[in-house]
Design a protein around this motif. Structure first.
Motif, mmCIF file in Angstrom:
data_model
loop_
_atom_site.group_PDB
_atom_site.id
_atom_site.type_symbol
_atom_site.label_atom_id
_atom_site.label_comp_id
_atom_site.label_asym_id
_atom_site.label_seq_id
_atom_site.Cartn_x
_atom_site.Cartn_y
_atom_site.Cartn_z
ATOM 1 N N LEU A 68 6.483 10.087 12.410
ATOM 2 C CA LEU A 68 5.863 9.969 13.716
ATOM 3 C C LEU A 68 6.062 8.897 14.490
ATOM 4 O O LEU A 68 6.267 8.878 15.695
ATOM 5 N N HIS A 69 6.193 7.577 14.086
ATOM 6 C CA HIS A 69 6.287 6.680 14.571
ATOM 7 C C HIS A 69 7.656 6.278 15.115
ATOM 8 O O HIS A 69 7.914 6.070 16.480
ATOM 9 N N HIS A 70 8.707 6.542 14.430
ATOM 10 C CA HIS A 70 10.190 6.633 14.861
ATOM 11 C C HIS A 70 10.407 7.516 15.754
ATOM 12 O O HIS A 70 10.740 7.503 16.990
ATOM 13 N N LEU A 119 11.262 -3.548 21.105
ATOM 14 C CA LEU A 119 10.457 -4.298 20.020
ATOM 15 C C LEU A 119 10.564 -3.265 18.993
ATOM 16 O O LEU A 119 10.617 -3.627 17.755
ATOM 17 N N HIS A 120 10.629 -1.683 19.256
ATOM 18 C CA HIS A 120 10.453 -0.836 18.079
ATOM 19 C C HIS A 120 11.997 -1.115 17.500
ATOM 20 O O HIS A 120 12.317 -0.976 16.191
ATOM 21 N N THR A 121 13.039 -1.384 18.234
ATOM 22 C CA THR A 121 14.457 -1.584 17.779
ATOM 23 C C THR A 121 14.750 -2.665 17.101
ATOM 24 O O THR A 121 15.257 -2.268 15.736
ATOM 25 N N GLY A 168 -0.756 -4.114 20.453
ATOM 26 C CA GLY A 168 0.470 -5.080 20.678
ATOM 27 C C GLY A 168 1.377 -5.154 19.554
ATOM 28 O O GLY A 168 1.308 -4.579 18.584
ATOM 29 N N TRP A 169 1.664 -6.573 19.390
ATOM 30 C CA TRP A 169 2.781 -7.023 18.449
ATOM 31 C C TRP A 169 2.275 -8.555 18.085
ATOM 32 O O TRP A 169 2.267 -9.477 18.819
ATOM 33 N N GLY A 170 2.797 -8.656 16.855
ATOM 34 C CA GLY A 170 2.975 -10.107 16.200
ATOM 35 C C GLY A 170 4.383 -10.405 16.247
ATOM 36 O O GLY A 170 5.258 -9.380 16.030
ATOM 37 N N THR A 203 5.829 -7.358 14.372
ATOM 38 C CA THR A 203 5.111 -6.282 13.426
ATOM 39 C C THR A 203 4.066 -5.571 14.613
ATOM 40 O O THR A 203 3.210 -6.246 15.346
ATOM 41 N N ASP A 204 4.337 -4.314 14.640
ATOM 42 C CA ASP A 204 3.725 -3.390 15.577
ATOM 43 C C ASP A 204 2.419 -3.248 14.952
ATOM 44 O O ASP A 204 1.992 -2.666 13.785
ATOM 45 N N VAL A 205 1.464 -3.650 15.861
ATOM 46 C CA VAL A 205 -0.119 -3.567 15.247
ATOM 47 C C VAL A 205 -1.002 -2.559 16.347
ATOM 48 O O VAL A 205 -2.163 -2.461 16.491
ATOM 49 N N GLU A 207 -2.579 1.009 16.875
ATOM 50 C CA GLU A 207 -3.268 1.914 15.831
ATOM 51 C C GLU A 207 -2.206 2.848 15.398
ATOM 52 O O GLU A 207 -2.143 3.234 14.200
ATOM 53 N N HIS A 208 -1.221 3.305 16.208
ATOM 54 C CA HIS A 208 -0.361 4.451 15.598
ATOM 55 C C HIS A 208 0.679 3.937 14.385
ATOM 56 O O HIS A 208 1.433 4.767 13.483
ATOM 57 N N ALA A 209 0.668 2.455 14.308
ATOM 58 C CA ALA A 209 1.682 1.913 13.258
ATOM 59 C C ALA A 209 0.944 1.822 11.847
ATOM 60 O O ALA A 209 1.606 1.897 10.896
#
Ligand code: MN
Length: 246
Positions: A68-70, A119-121, A168-170, A203-205, A207-209
Motif C-alpha cells: 500500500l505504501h509504495h 523522501l520515499h525514493t 513526518g520523518w526522522g 524513517t517514515d513515521v 501512520e500509513h507506514a
C-alpha cells in the motif's frame, strides 16, 4: 580540496542512478539535451521500483503495508507532484490574474508532494532484506565524530523520529556548509528541515507506514526499523552527497 575530474565524477556516480545521465554536464548541455526531438516535453516524475519483494522486510515491516505504501501512497505523491507542475505551467501560459490566484495552492502542492516523492525514493533504498547491524568504515567514524558514538546516534535519531508531531520523518542528513551530519524530525514532508542538507537515512513515521502492524505504537516500529537498514546504501549516499556539495 583535491580536484576531481569530470570523468572521475561520472565514473564514481554512474552506478548510483540518482539523476539519469546529466551529472557532470553544464546547464547549457542539459538544456540542449532536453530540447532535442519533439521539443520541450514536460519532464515527469515517476514511481521508482521498490527493488525487493513486498515481504522482504518481514517481520519488521509487513508486506501489506509495503504494498500500500509504495504502490498507493508514494505513487500519489509522484502523480500530484506532476499535477502541480502542470498546473503552474498552465498558469504561466494563461497569465491572467485569476489564474495567478492559484499560485499559492500550487506552490504548496509542489513543496509537499515534491518533498514526499524525494523522501520515499530515499526510504525504499535505505532498507533491504536481512538489513540492520551497524555501519562500518568512514560512515561509522563520522557518526562517532558527530554524535559521540553509534549508540548515542541511535538514541538521538529514535527519539527525534518517535516524537515528530503528527505525520513526518526522522532524517539523518549531510549538511555541507559545516560538513557534518545532522538529525531532523520533519513534519509532513517539507517542514522543520534545513536548506541544502541532503537526506541520507530516513524513517517514515506517518501512520500509513506502520499502523496496520503496530497500531499506535510508533516507538516499536522505529525500534524495528534498525533491523532493516541497508548501511551500505547510507554510506554510498554520504559519499555521493559529499562529492556533489563539496
Ligand atoms: Mn509514506
Amino acid at each position: 580540496m583535491q580536484p576531481v575530474s569530470r570523468r572521475e565524477m561520472l565514473g564514481s556516480l554512474g552506478t548510483l542512478a540518482v539523476a539519469g545521465g546529466w551529472i557532470g554536464l553544464t546547464p547549457d548541455e542539459v538544456v540542449a539535451q532536453e530540447s532535442g526531438g519533439s521539443g520541450k516535453a514536460l519532464r515527469e516524475y515517476s514511481l521508482p521500483p521498490l527493488g525487493y519483494a513486498y515481504d522482504a522486510l518481514e517481520p519488521h515491516i509487513d508486506a501489506q503495508t509495503m504494498q500500500l505504501h509504495h504502490d498507493k501512497h508514494h505513487a500519489g505523491y509522484a502523480r500530484k507532484l506532476n499535477k502541480a507542475l502542470k498546473g503552474l505551467d498552465a498558469v504561466r501560459q494563461k497569465g491572467g490574474s485569476g489564474e495567478f490566484a492559484r499560485i499559492r495552492t500550487l506552490t504548496d502542492a509542489l513543496a509537499f508532494n515534491g518533498s514526499g516523492h524525494v523522501l520515499h525514493t530515499v526510504f525504499w533504498k535505505n532498507m533491504k532484506k536481512h538489513g540492520g547491524g551497524q555501519p562500518t568504515g568512514s560512515l561509522a567514524r563520522m557518526l562517532d565524530r558527530d554524535f559521540g558514538s553509534f549508540d548515542r546516534f541511535v538514541k538521538h535519531y529514535s527519539k527525534a523520529a518517535g516524537t515528530v508531531q503528527g505525520s513526518g520523518w526522522g532524517i539523518l542528513a549531510w549538511e555541507p556548509l559545516s560538513r557534518r551530519l545532522l538529525v531532523f524530525g520533519a513534519e509532513k514532508h517539507q517542514n522543520l528541515t534545513m536548506w541544502g542538507s541532503v537526506p541520507l537515512l530516513v524513517t517514515d513515521v506517518w501512520e500509513h507506514a506502520y499502523y496496520l502492524k503496530y497500531q499506535n505504537q510508533r516507538g516499536k516500529y522505529v525500534a524495528a526499523f534498525w533491523n532493516v537498514i541497508d548501511w551500505d546504501n547510507v554510506a554510498e549516499r554520504l559519499s555521493q552527497a559529499m562529492r556533489l556539495t563539496g
